[in-house]
Write a protein that holds these residues in place. Structure first.
Motif, mmCIF file in Angstrom:
data_model
loop_
_atom_site.group_PDB
_atom_site.id
_atom_site.type_symbol
_atom_site.label_atom_id
_atom_site.label_comp_id
_atom_site.label_asym_id
_atom_site.label_seq_id
_atom_site.Cartn_x
_atom_site.Cartn_y
_atom_site.Cartn_z
ATOM 1 N N THR A 1 0.837 -1.199 0.000
ATOM 2 C CA THR A 1 0.000 0.000 0.000
ATOM 3 C C THR A 1 0.869 1.245 0.000
ATOM 4 O OG1 THR A 1 -1.773 -1.152 1.191
ATOM 5 C CG2 THR A 1 -1.820 1.247 1.231
ATOM 6 N N LEU A 2 1.955 1.217 0.785
ATOM 7 C CA LEU A 2 2.884 2.344 0.828
ATOM 8 C C LEU A 2 3.556 2.542 -0.537
ATOM 9 C CD1 LEU A 2 4.389 4.544 2.359
ATOM 10 C CD2 LEU A 2 6.040 2.808 3.099
ATOM 11 N N ILE A 3 3.923 1.452 -1.194
ATOM 12 C CA ILE A 3 4.520 1.549 -2.529
ATOM 13 C C ILE A 3 3.524 2.184 -3.503
ATOM 14 C CG2 ILE A 3 5.359 0.210 -4.508
ATOM 15 C CD1 ILE A 3 6.513 -1.795 -2.470
ATOM 16 N N SER A 4 2.263 1.807 -3.368
ATOM 17 C CA SER A 4 1.212 2.404 -4.196
ATOM 18 C C SER A 4 1.161 3.919 -3.983
ATOM 19 C CB SER A 4 -0.146 1.776 -3.853
ATOM 20 O OG SER A 4 -1.203 2.470 -4.488
ATOM 21 N N LEU A 5 1.277 4.350 -2.724
ATOM 22 C CA LEU A 5 1.280 5.779 -2.417
ATOM 23 C C LEU A 5 2.478 6.474 -3.054
ATOM 24 C CD1 LEU A 5 0.335 8.308 -0.870
ATOM 25 C CD2 LEU A 5 1.636 7.474 1.098
ATOM 26 N N LEU A 6 3.659 5.855 -2.958
ATOM 27 C CA LEU A 6 4.868 6.461 -3.520
ATOM 28 C C LEU A 6 4.753 6.627 -5.028
ATOM 29 C CD1 LEU A 6 7.599 4.605 -1.418
ATOM 30 C CD2 LEU A 6 6.739 6.939 -1.120
ATOM 31 N N PHE A 7 4.225 5.622 -5.700
ATOM 32 C CA PHE A 7 3.999 5.749 -7.145
ATOM 33 C C PHE A 7 2.968 6.842 -7.438
ATOM 34 C CE2 PHE A 7 5.715 1.309 -7.827
ATOM 35 C CZ PHE A 7 6.744 1.704 -8.674
ATOM 36 N N GLY A 8 1.953 6.954 -6.575
ATOM 37 C CA GLY A 8 0.940 7.993 -6.751
ATOM 38 C C GLY A 8 1.539 9.386 -6.596
ATOM 39 N N ILE A 9 2.415 9.557 -5.590
ATOM 40 C CA ILE A 9 3.087 10.843 -5.395
ATOM 41 C C ILE A 9 3.974 11.161 -6.602
ATOM 42 C CG2 ILE A 9 4.825 12.053 -4.009
ATOM 43 C CD1 ILE A 9 3.730 10.508 -1.570
ATOM 44 N N ALA A 10 4.690 10.141 -7.085
ATOM 45 C CA ALA A 10 5.531 10.334 -8.266
ATOM 46 C C ALA A 10 4.694 10.754 -9.471
ATOM 47 C CB ALA A 10 6.297 9.041 -8.581
#
Length: 204
Positions: free
Chosen positions: A33-42
């Motif tokens: 889920t955190l990785i999903s957030l990081l990709f979303g921020i990117a």
């Protein structure tokens, strides 16, 4: 237009092979889920700097990891109430950040972006209000199952698909217009559904 969320259970079978790979790697659902957030921020940052194609790719990866985390939770039997809640919260962070990134990058009218953000939020906000007031609490794989899953023709998957596809054609202005109109229309559909069914229930 089809409500993709309605077919989540059928789509899960296609993503399970990928989820099994991540489950074997030992990654937890919350880490995914955190990785999903990081990709979303990117994605949001790339839209802000007008790198549209890369931004669309990051948004696609964010959506895939968001889908995979539930599969890993199910495969490893690690579904939790906190995980389900934080997944929902991060979904909304990604949605709003990406929409704002598009607006701040000058790729769409900021006034329309504001309507799109409002529609995205209220379309989702209807669900927890319904859970609190009416009491849906049946869970499957850690997520609440309710009739609202199949109500409304435009939700988070449709928003992401619209942004990704129209990014490839450099038509983000129209992507935002579609999201702004359709998310608010979908919210209205849910309100009408609730009004109709709650009136019927109250008469019983």
């Amino acid at each position: 237009m089809v409500n993709i969320t309605k077919y989540r259970d059928q789509l899960i079978h296609y993503i399970d092979p990928v989820a099994r790979i991540f489950a074997r790697l030992g990654l937890t659902p919350n880490q995914l889920t955190l990785i999903s957030l990081l990709f979303g921020i990117a994605s949001a940052m790339l839209y802000g700097f007008q790198h549209v194609y890369l931004a669309a790719g990051m948004l696609l990866l964010s959506g895939l990891f968001d889908f995979i985390d539930g599969g890993v939770a199910r495969i490893n039997n690690k579904a939790s109430s906190f995980g389900a809640a934080i997944d929902w919260i991060i979904d909304k962070y990604v949605d709003c950040l990406v929409l704002l990134g598009i607006g701040l990058g000058g790729l769409a009218d900021m006034r329309i972006v504001a309507i799109a953000v409002f529609g995205s939020m209220i379309n989702t906000f209807i669900k927890p209000v319904t859970y609190a007031e009416i009491g849906y609490d049946k869970k499957e794989d850690g997520k609440i199952k309710d009739p609202l899953e199949g109500v409304g023709i435009f939700g988070r998957p449709e928003t992401a698909i619209t942004l990704i596809v129209l990014s490839l054609f450099n038509q983000l202005y129209w992507a935002i217009v579609i999201v702004a109109v359709m998310t608010n229309f979908s919210a209205l559909q849910r309100i009408i559904y609730l009004y109709t069914h709650m009136r019927q229930r109250d008469r019983l």
